[in-house]
Design an enzyme around this catalytic site. Structure first.
Site, PDB file in Angstrom:
ATOM      1  N   HIS A  53       0.854  -1.194   0.000  1.00  0.00           N
ATOM      2  CA  HIS A  53       0.000   0.000   0.000  1.00  0.00           C
ATOM      3  C   HIS A  53       0.889   1.242   0.000  1.00  0.00           C
ATOM      4  CE1 HIS A  53      -3.859  -1.988   1.804  1.00  0.00           C
ATOM      5  NE2 HIS A  53      -3.274  -2.772   0.899  1.00  0.00           N
ATOM      6  N   GLU A  55       1.010   3.907   1.872  1.00  0.00           N
ATOM      7  CA  GLU A  55       1.569   4.333   3.157  1.00  0.00           C
ATOM      8  C   GLU A  55       2.740   3.448   3.577  1.00  0.00           C
ATOM      9  OE1 GLU A  55      -2.984   4.974   3.421  1.00  0.00           O
ATOM     10  OE2 GLU A  55      -1.591   3.618   2.421  1.00  0.00           O
ATOM     11  N   CYS A 115      -6.126   2.419   5.515  1.00  0.00           N
ATOM     12  CA  CYS A 115      -6.773   1.187   5.955  1.00  0.00           C
ATOM     13  C   CYS A 115      -6.201   0.827   7.334  1.00  0.00           C
ATOM     14  CB  CYS A 115      -6.532   0.077   4.942  1.00  0.00           C
ATOM     15  SG  CYS A 115      -4.847  -0.584   4.970  1.00  0.00           S
ATOM     16  N   CYS A 118      -2.379   0.071   7.315  1.00  0.00           N
ATOM     17  CA  CYS A 118      -1.559   1.268   7.147  1.00  0.00           C
ATOM     18  C   CYS A 118      -1.619   2.159   8.385  1.00  0.00           C
ATOM     19  CB  CYS A 118      -1.997   2.023   5.897  1.00  0.00           C
ATOM     20  SG  CYS A 118      -1.632   1.096   4.386  1.00  0.00           S
TER      21      CYS A 118
END
Length: 188
Positions: A53, A55, A115, A118
């Protein structure tokens, strides 16, 4: 750079991820005092790594940028890196008097609300702030629904969607004992 310019860069990275078929529309930058330290974008489709992801990629990039000895920091250089020990913040409930600095003093700008994975990484990284453009409802509307995860985490283990069970506590205790008894451990 201004906060607007930092968010514009995060969102540009998100669009680039989509345009290049790297992953979903997520981009991020980590900044300190208005200067970009690291950039990242979703690369799940590019790598097949579900943890890729924006992040997470940005936090990993920041660690590489900030630690000149990365990817292997020798013990003698730990206090010259993101692993530098700093006192716990006043009023903290932390039982350890010092922890690694990590990314304290920095902020992350993200194209979408993080999310749960993250968000956990952001906490562990000790970033000072999270700024996001699109919220969880916006994210859900395009097929990335994290609400159930946030809801599931509030339930006891026995009621969660994924079966969670403790198994062979005795084996885990051996590693925990090694850490607890290590006289020169470096808390992070």
């Amino acid at each position: 750079m201004t906060p607007d310019e930092l968010m514009e860069e995060a969102c540009r990275l998100a669009r680039e991820s989509v345009e290049n078929d790297w992953g979903g529309p997520f981009g991020a930058v980590i900044a300190k005092d208005g200067e970009i330290v690291a950039r990242g974008q979703n690369r799940v489709l590019l790598t097949g790594d579900i943890t890729a992801h924006a992040e997470i990629e940005t936090i990993r990039s920041a660690a590489r940028v900030l630690n000149e000895w990365s990817p292997s920091i020798a013990r003698e250089h730990q206090n010259e890196s993101t692993l530098e020990l700093v006192p716990r913040p006043p009023g903290s409930a932390d039982s350890v008097p010092e922890r690694a600095r990590m990314l304290m003093g920095m902020e992350i700008y993200v194209s979408g609300a993080p999310c749960p994975m993250c968000m956990s990484a952001i906490y562990w990284a000790r970033l000072d702030a999270v700024h996001f453009a699109s919220d969880l409802e916006d994210t859900s509307a395009i097929g990335f629904d994290d609400a159930y995860q946030y809801e599931d985490f509030t339930k006891p283990f026995a009621e969660r969607r994924v079966r969670i069970e403790q198994f062979r506590r005795d084996l885990g205790a051996e590693a925990y004992k090694s850490w607890a008894e290590k006289p020169d451990k470096h808390p992070y």
